[in-house]
Design an enzyme around this catalytic site. Sequence first.
Site, PDB file in Angstrom:
ATOM      1  N   ARG A 129       0.827  -1.216   0.000  1.00 59.91           N
ATOM      2  CA  ARG A 129       0.000   0.000   0.000  1.00 59.91           C
ATOM      3  C   ARG A 129       0.860   1.264   0.000  1.00 59.91           C
ATOM      4  O   ARG A 129       1.968   1.275   0.521  1.00 59.91           O
ATOM      5  CB  ARG A 129      -0.949  -0.019   1.217  1.00 59.91           C
ATOM      6  N   ASP A 327     -15.515   2.350   3.931  1.00 63.80           N
ATOM      7  CA  ASP A 327     -15.235   0.944   4.239  1.00 63.80           C
ATOM      8  C   ASP A 327     -16.440   0.035   3.991  1.00 63.80           C
ATOM      9  O   ASP A 327     -16.332  -1.185   4.097  1.00 63.80           O
ATOM     10  CB  ASP A 327     -14.787   0.803   5.701  1.00 63.80           C
TER      11      ASP A 327
END
Length: 451
Positions: A129, A327
């Site tokens: 990431r 999310d």
Amino acid sequence: MSSHGDPIPMTSRRGGPLRGEAHVPGDKSISHRSLILGAMAVGETRITGLLEGQDVLDTGRAMEAFGAEVINHGGGEWSVHGVGVGGFAEPDQVIDCGNSGTGVRLIMGTMATSDIAVTFTGDASLNSRPMGRVTDPLALFGCQAVGRAGGRLPMTLVGAKAPVPVRYVVPVPSAQVKSAVLLAGLNAPGQTVVIEKEATRDHTERMLAGFGAELTVEDTDEGRVITLTGQPELTPQTIVVPRDPSSAAFPVCAALLSEGSDVLVPNIGLNPTRAGLFYTLQEMGADLTFENMREEGGEPVADLRAKYSPDMRGIEVPPARAASMIDEYPVLSVVAAFAQGQTVMRGVKELRVKESDRIDAMAQGLRAAGVEVDEGEDWWIVTGRGFGNVPGGATVESRLDHRIAMSFLVMGLATEKPMTVDDGGPIATSFPIFEGLMTGLGAGITRTNRP
Ligand code: S3P
């Protein structure tokens, strides 16, 4: 922890209704921040209802490595004896943040204005990431970073010896970036200013103010302007962590999709920067109500009641709502598969750099289950098939991503044929009691025997 052990394949299948109460664990965002701010205060911070998921435990271990004392009293009761702003010691080992982007990015911010060098690593997901989004603004304080190509972990940060305050316009809608800059600003003299064009979750601002920092927030034409006065003495707090709306999303959506269900999910924070999914579901026609609305610790809280909702329709989710439900798009895409018509999700590029590329992970799994999905870099569209019409019967990859695993397990509760995820292990990062809680409601979720 840099890996979580052997894969745990799990299968879910359609069965009876879900009934009862779902007591979901503490909020992940607030749990990380409780440990970090507790470590930056002088004295003992008491925490009740801490999420004891692996992500948060890794942050607790990291705080110990910086010199704070973190004590587990059992039953979700924790205390942190902090070292004060600027009091971080140099850890003698690599800091392993496991799967947690929030953990590593907030901790990077917290150490960036101390004269120490720290090496960070994580699992395969975290190490893929982007960290440049955090190390770029931290460089403005005088912190140096050297990592792998593309700004990936493992990475070493050398904190600023003589930090200067910063004015920073956050280029992507990210609470992690905003928070990293604010936490770095704590140990810089003078005023650090962070400007966000789109409001993201505001737990760091609320909690910094609660710990006694001088912080103002103004809505201006430029965006939300947050001004923090550096080098405060933070006062230890007693924190009651609210339950996590992002975890509540799973039993709520499972109840909407399972025939005859009626599930109460008590004590869920409805902070406007977090509650977008619930309003979206209501607009889709879900039988989802907020009972016993009240205020706790300055935040709106309600008990959510979710009932089987076979008449949902797809909608265009307002892009301005994206940050408040970022999310929750994976599980929303599952609900969308059972709705009538298309659910259009735009302005969601950030989903590509979460624990996995969540648009790709969900699109591939949904297609394998017989659902049509179109996608572009920052949008995707799920074409609903209506209840009783979603084939399922696929084995999908969870890609070291807890929310991908839980989303497909929710899906399998309503598909014609069962759904299997190759590894449910990552669920423990944010929702360690998921399996027991869901089966307790009556969900047909089992561990799959491997051949
Ligand atoms: C979080 C911020 C969000 C969210 C993550 C938790 C936080 O990430 O996806 O699960 O606690 O600040 P971004 O800031 O990258 O959007």
